[in-house]
Design a protein around this motif. Structure first.
Motif, short mmCIF file in Angstrom:
data_model
loop_
_atom_site.label_atom_id
_atom_site.label_comp_id
_atom_site.label_asym_id
_atom_site.label_seq_id
_atom_site.Cartn_x
_atom_site.Cartn_y
_atom_site.Cartn_z
N VAL A 178 -0.18 32.25 1.51
CA VAL A 178 -0.12 30.90 2.07
C VAL A 178 -1.51 30.26 2.02
N ARG A 179 -2.50 30.96 2.51
CA ARG A 179 -3.86 30.38 2.61
C ARG A 179 -4.44 30.06 1.24
N LEU A 180 -4.38 31.01 0.32
CA LEU A 180 -4.98 30.79 -1.00
C LEU A 180 -4.10 29.91 -1.87
N GLY A 181 -2.79 29.99 -1.67
CA GLY A 181 -1.89 29.16 -2.46
C GLY A 181 -2.05 27.68 -2.19
N ARG A 182 -2.59 27.32 -1.04
CA ARG A 182 -2.78 25.91 -0.73
C ARG A 182 -3.80 25.25 -1.65
N GLN A 183 -4.62 26.04 -2.33
CA GLN A 183 -5.63 25.50 -3.24
C GLN A 183 -5.07 25.21 -4.63
N ALA A 184 -3.88 25.72 -4.93
CA ALA A 184 -3.40 25.73 -6.31
C ALA A 184 -3.16 24.34 -6.87
N ALA A 185 -2.52 23.46 -6.11
CA ALA A 185 -2.18 22.13 -6.64
C ALA A 185 -3.44 21.38 -7.06
N ASP A 186 -4.48 21.43 -6.23
CA ASP A 186 -5.73 20.74 -6.57
C ASP A 186 -6.38 21.36 -7.81
N TRP A 187 -6.33 22.69 -7.92
CA TRP A 187 -6.94 23.35 -9.08
C TRP A 187 -6.24 22.91 -10.36
N TRP A 188 -4.91 22.93 -10.38
CA TRP A 188 -4.19 22.54 -11.59
C TRP A 188 -4.42 21.07 -11.92
N ALA A 189 -4.50 20.24 -10.89
CA ALA A 189 -4.77 18.82 -11.14
C ALA A 189 -6.15 18.63 -11.77
N ARG A 190 -7.12 19.43 -11.33
CA ARG A 190 -8.46 19.31 -11.92
C ARG A 190 -8.48 19.71 -13.38
N GLN A 191 -7.55 20.52 -13.81
CA GLN A 191 -7.47 20.91 -15.22
C GLN A 191 -6.78 19.84 -16.06
N GLY A 192 -6.29 18.78 -15.42
CA GLY A 192 -5.61 17.73 -16.14
C GLY A 192 -4.11 17.92 -16.25
N VAL A 193 -3.57 18.92 -15.54
CA VAL A 193 -2.13 19.18 -15.55
C VAL A 193 -1.45 18.19 -14.60
N THR A 194 -0.29 17.69 -14.98
CA THR A 194 0.47 16.80 -14.11
C THR A 194 1.08 17.60 -12.97
N VAL A 195 0.70 17.26 -11.75
CA VAL A 195 1.20 17.94 -10.55
C VAL A 195 1.96 16.90 -9.72
N THR A 196 3.20 17.20 -9.39
CA THR A 196 4.03 16.31 -8.57
C THR A 196 3.98 16.78 -7.12
N ARG A 197 3.52 15.91 -6.25
CA ARG A 197 3.31 16.28 -4.84
C ARG A 197 4.34 15.57 -3.96
N GLN A 198 5.56 16.05 -4.01
CA GLN A 198 6.65 15.47 -3.23
C GLN A 198 7.20 16.45 -2.20
#
Length: 323
Positions: free
Chosen positions: A63-83
């Motif tokens: 839970v704690r480390l997984g919360r960082q994943a969306a931001d990391w992928w977005a920084r790589q230029g990957v499309t992340v949907t935050r719904q």
């Protein structure tokens, strides 16, 4: 300049390569296949970046480390949907929703009107649900292809033969690394992809069920990924019973799935250690990064940062394991 090689171009290997390249290292990635594809476990992932929902059964670090994943992928230029994520049960399984709510406190309760406001195509089908707002999802196949292309643009070399190269090595080969990590085991996951023009979902939906829970992840072009099976097996072939249960659960979620096109059925074995947590270990010049279980896209960024931090900054990682 640090020169490093990465074995494996699945989600773990690509994340490690990205972290190394970000530090200016000279990186070579070895993988038998020239492009991401069905040969790799990551190809069959759901792409849910859902740390809170995973916390229903997973340990606190997920839970704690997984919360960082969306931001990391977005920084790589990957499309992340935050719904966020919707969690539902059929009327006969109401206790499952209450149990889930107790274990996952980061939710808002929805009545029928609240659910319809978020997912209009589910209007009238369920009278209550949970919305876990702080979660996201991505298309894993698109993410793998994008990250590989971006790494090549950044000067990372990809080759299909390992050769006799020596020096600092990050072994991210998943189950193929059992030649050095004998306590790895395979956990089979099965999935199906459907196409329907008759239903639209804005976010992943989890349908809780005591026997065959289901998640449905929307993708582009009317596609939906169905998954959730978790079988102790190295077998990489889909089973009839599991696929039937997936499709039946999808029909229970919405009858429109009964008329959907069945685009694809697939399965693979995910690498896991006995405690279902990942590990970083070292054998000589080789750093092993493995055991992501069902949390590949969720935990690979944090694991990659830890592994590279150990190599470059001599920082002992949280998931360190003494062989």
């Amino acid at each position: 300049m640090i020169r490093a090689r990465v074995l494996g171009a699945g989600v773990a290997g690509l994340c490690v390569a990205a972290e190394l390249a970000g530090r200016g290292c000279d990186v070579t990635v070895f993988d038998p296949s020239p492009r991401p594809g069905p040969h790799g476990c990551s190809w069959w992932a759901g792409g849910m970046l859902a740390p809170f929902c995973e916390g229903e059964t997973a340990d606190e670090p997920v839970v704690r480390l997984g919360r960082q994943a969306a931001d990391w992928w977005a920084r790589q230029g990957v499309t992340v949907t935050r719904q966020g994520t919707i969690v539902l049960t059929l009327n006969r399984d109401r206790r499952e929703l209450d149990r889930f709510a107790r274990r996952v406190p980061q939710h808002a309760r929805l009545d029928a009107a609240g659910l319809a406001a978020l997912e209009p195509d589910l209007d009238g089908r369920f009278d209550r649900a949970l919305h876990v707002a702080g979660e996201a999802h991505l298309d894993p196949r698109g993410a793998l292809a994008h990250l590989r292309d971006r790494l090549e643009q950044d000067g990372v070399t990809f080759v299909t033969e390992t050769g006799d190269a020596q020096g600092l090595t990050f072994d991210c080969r998943g189950l193929a690394a059992r030649d050095h990590l004998p306590d790895l085991r395979g956990v089979k996951g099965e999935m199906a992809v459907l196409r329907s023009r008759d239903i639209h979902l804005n976010r992943p939906v989890r349908l809780l069920h005591p026997r065959f829970p289901l998640y449905v992840v929307p993708r582009a072009d009317g596609l939906f990924m169905l998954g959730a099976t978790q079988i102790e097996s190295d077998n990489r072939k889909p089973g009839v019973r599991s696929v039937l249960e997936l499709l039946s659960a999808a029909y229970a979620l919405h009858p429109a799935f009964g008329e959907a096109e069945l685009v694809e059925i697939g399965a693979d074995a995910r690498p896991a250690f006995p405690d279902n947590l990942p590990r970083i270990s070292r054998q000589g010049d080789t750093i092993h990064v493995n055991g992501l279980f069902r949390h590949g896209f969720l935990l690979a960024p944090a694991l990659a940062q830890m592994a590279v931090g150990m190599a470059c900054d001599d920082i002992k990682p949280e998931f360190w394991h003494e062989d």
